[in-house]
Design an enzyme around this catalytic site. Structure first.
Site, PDB file in Angstrom:
ATOM      1  N   GLY A  92       0.545  -0.755   0.330  1.00  0.00           N
ATOM      2  CA  GLY A  92       0.045   0.039   0.208  1.00  0.00           C
ATOM      3  C   GLY A  92       0.775   1.596  -0.112  1.00  0.00           C
ATOM      4  O   GLY A  92       2.763   1.466  -0.218  1.00  0.00           O
ATOM      5  N   HIS A  93       0.449   2.152  -0.177  1.00  0.00           N
ATOM      6  CA  HIS A  93       1.192   3.611  -0.028  1.00  0.00           C
ATOM      7  C   HIS A  93       1.679   3.913   1.224  1.00  0.00           C
ATOM      8  O   HIS A  93       1.098   3.997   1.660  1.00  0.00           O
ATOM      9  CB  HIS A  93       0.092   4.672  -0.327  1.00  0.00           C
ATOM     10  CG  HIS A  93      -0.934   5.390  -0.116  1.00  0.00           C
ATOM     11  ND1 HIS A  93      -2.244   6.252  -0.205  1.00  0.00           N
ATOM     12  CD2 HIS A  93      -1.234   4.405   1.246  1.00  0.00           C
ATOM     13  CE1 HIS A  93      -3.217   6.567   0.615  1.00  0.00           C
ATOM     14  NE2 HIS A  93      -2.871   4.854   1.765  1.00  0.00           N
ATOM     15  N   ASN A  94       2.881   4.372   0.756  1.00  0.00           N
ATOM     16  CA  ASN A  94       3.873   4.881   2.423  1.00  0.00           C
ATOM     17  C   ASN A  94       4.273   4.154   3.094  1.00  0.00           C
ATOM     18  O   ASN A  94       4.857   4.300   3.873  1.00  0.00           O
ATOM     19  CB  ASN A  94       2.521   6.068   2.822  1.00  0.00           C
ATOM     20  CG  ASN A  94       2.629   7.376   2.093  1.00  0.00           C
ATOM     21  OD1 ASN A  94       1.179   7.598   1.728  1.00  0.00           O
ATOM     22  ND2 ASN A  94       3.223   7.952   1.805  1.00  0.00           N
TER      23      ASN A  94
END
Lengths: 350, 350, 350
Positions: free
Chosen positions: A246-248
């Site tokens: 997922g993002h980050n």
């Protein structure tokens, strides 16, 4: 059987291999090795290896020209042995001799579409049906296999190999020698939503993806771009197929994850971790270095101590499982009843 | 509603269908069927079927021209029935009449890139933006849909259909009539790593993938090539979408797996097995014939007896689940306390 | 850091933002914002936000030009604040100013292959290496990114964006403004099989896929076409990456699913549901509106009451887990033993 490779070199003697890889030779140094095979199926021109003790019994009957093994496993072995402290590592290095990468064909295929502002190194190879976006950069020795899409502002470092049909959506930066398998998608929007008056609104995803040197990204694996800052993989991170990052998310160097693992947004994972197949890690958690998560476990809280962690229940015959699983529904009640019996635990027994 | 197919044949009478599929006709043999539908939504020119007893109540009100069903379900049914021992099988065969494959368009699309050493049968169809590698072979009647990548040394048997954007990486051999859905990746490197002085080194993956006749491979499913020997699927294996098959896995004939299942490297699975959605099978295990694994179960040991197997816990309201799950942490202590109470199990009660 | 966007507008003053988004301004209305950042990493020309209380401590030291926050969080804050009832929503709207979509380039790329019977709106953009099938329709303002395959009888509504390498297999209808990420496959055959005399036969899949307005479909997500009727997503459904949706599933409006979730065939899911990562929903079930399923839970029965539902066990150190998991095998026996002790539960204690 993997024996159809027409690019095989002619062969190596056991003595040559011993010398090249600094292994101790025991037996016939003139034995010629033209490829690798399992102990059970090796023909007389094949190199094999013994690492896992469960295959020890296959050694005596193997027809292999030579076998890589530990010194202690070679006692009583009549054939040719190459002795290594870690036979699997030594075998991997030798096997690479018989699996040379296809020769680089520098240049851009006539069918590829390259934005005028992109910079493709003359020593890079761009295959058929690739799209290269604005301001993208492709380094020397990089291979962009057929059907890849390299979006705007992406960078592919020296010696990277994108096997085929890889997508780098936007602002994805690959270090050097990154290997990406077909179907992988790096830099798609993270899953950022906010509920506004009964409808979702999209939270813009403006970060990028940064992949360190020597990473490997499996087939159909997805790594989302960050919402504001970047999603980051350290060097030598190894991801198997169908993994979702997922993002980050941040993943430390030398961490490896098996197929179908998933890491939710903004989780931070340390170095030298091993994540089992289909394991999950919830968002915003921190996992320290040298943590091992067993297959299909779900990490629901941060982990601050190295070690092995698990969740789930054992596999059982369905009829038995149904009986036990039904009792799981009553577990709290059961524990209260036991408590009500007034006994204190006697942990010294059992 | 699936009624927009412009390639439909004109229709069949119930009597024609009964004759063609060796079914017993009950009712109006002149009833004309021009397509299929569910019992609830069938118009007066549609064929429907009754297999699952839960839909029995919909029979009386259905407007279907004819309904495939078991003899015992037809008692009291006033409409036209086609009687079958297995109505679902009979329906599947009849429905195929109304879903003919698109006509083969033999030849290679002008945009496709085919290596001079590849052999494409004149009766094969290769669509736009396909790449065909060195020494690849495409059999008669095979369809290679748009955007496929067929790597070096791959073979596609007669009558295979690769719908679109399928990748066969290297040394992948498909038998006859194999159907592969978009996004599938066969023959990517297996996940073979060895830790050497703090860095991963890649264990060369030199095997191939062998897929038997009549297999079906779902969208975005991945099947890795073997490390030394091949990854092998027997005939008539059916894999749903997003399944991950590790290197050197062997799957027996007629086994079917539902979406998102995953099999780790070197596992051997028997014939006629059914693997539920998102179930996992660990590496190096053996699963015998006719084993059924329920959805999201994890197989952690070899299975030597046919039957149904499960792991996991039941679904509960989260508040209730939290109470019970917390007790799972104390389960061993709880069991010791019960043991300490000195009672022997009285399994005859309950 | 997401700061490399060369398409950034010059900037906005805090007063302009407050006016445009109807927020209350506190502090310096002349502060200029040229982009967004996290509290911790914001430079003096960045807008940040405070929504999650865990980041409250970062506020005092942030160098952000302005921060979106709730009124109560702004007490004692010396910098410039934009006050919002829901800071995350307000931030998402403002951030979109700094992330404008790339300008539409209407027209069909020279390399694209479009069937003569397809209708592509002159205001649609079709990029390199796209295949557009028979009778397909592409609406105004739609973007079909590089390498997409749009099969026969598919419809792409106005303003849709298919980022790259998306496949719509057949009879897929996208509403307006649907965003589909790379690698997604919509309209592949559902997994319909019937066992006939020891071999599987394929049950023809003749339905389509209907996607409502404003849906988002993640990278490498798969949504199968229906067997007879359609697979249907209502408006504003949001699917993350690598999700699997089986044939004939129906998903209500505004439902969101996190990565790797899977829904088996013919399940019906209500509106405003939230499905956690890697959660599974078995086939033919019904889940009512406003149900939340936690990550990696398996829904094995229909849910008729809104609320949060879970399955699984907590994560533990492996050694501890092994002890407890072994006891799970004995849970039914344990419960019987406790029952045999004759005590009734005393739920009032604890």
């Amino acid at each position: 059987m993997g024996t159809g490779n027409r690019d095989l070199p002619a062969g190596f003697t056991a003595a040559e291999l011993a010398h090249r890889f600094a292994l101790q030779l025991k037996g016939d140094g003139a034995a010629v090795v033209a490829g690798v095979a399992t102990l059970a199926n090796a023909g007389p021109d094949r190199l094999s290896f013994l690492s896992n003790p469960r295959y020890r019994a296959q050694l005596a009957d193997s027809q292999a020209a030579a076998v890589v093994m530990r010194a202690q496993d070679s006692e009583g072995y009549a054939g040719t042995a190459l002795l290594a402290a870690d036979p699997y590592v030594a075998f991997a290095k030798i096997a690479a001799l018989f699996d040379p990468p296809p020769p680089l064909r520098p240049g851009v295929h006539a069918s590829a579409v390259v934005d005028p502002s992109a910079r493709v190194d003359p020593q890079a190879q761009v295959d058929a049906f690739c799209s290269i976006g604005a301001r993208a950069q492709i380094g020397a020795g990089a291979v962009i296999g057929p059907g890849c899409v390299i979006g705007d502002d992406c960078e592919v470092g020296e010696g990277c190999v994108l096997v085929a049909r890889v997508t780098l959506v936007r602002r994805v930066r690959l270090g050097r020698r990154v290997l990406v398998h077909p179907g992988a998608v790096l830099g798609a929007d993270g899953f950022g939503l906010a509920m506004d008056a009964g409808h979702w609104i999209k939270v813009p995803q403006q970060g990028g993806v940064v992949i360190g040197d020597d990473c490997e990204i499996g087939a159909n694996t997805t790594i989302d771009r960050g919402a504001i800052e970047d999603t980051v993989l350290g060097e030598d991170v190894r991801l198997d197929n169908q993994i979702q990052i997922g993002h980050n998310v941040r993943i430390g160097a030398h961490t490896a994850m098996a197929g179908c693992a998933a890491v939710a947004g903004s989780a931070t994972i340390g170095s030298y971790c091993l994540v089992g197949g289909a394991a999950g890690i919830l968002g915003h958690l921190e996992v320290c270095d040298r943590v091992m998560i067993t297959a299909m476990s779900l990490v629901t809280h941060s982990i601050r101590e190295p070690g092995e962690y698990s969740s789930g229940t054992p596999l059982m015959a369905n009829r038995e499982w149904r009986r036990n699983a039904a009792r799981f529904r009553q577990l709290d009640t059961l524990a209260r009843r036991v408590n009500a019996l007034g006994k204190t635990p006697r942990d010294e027994e059992d």
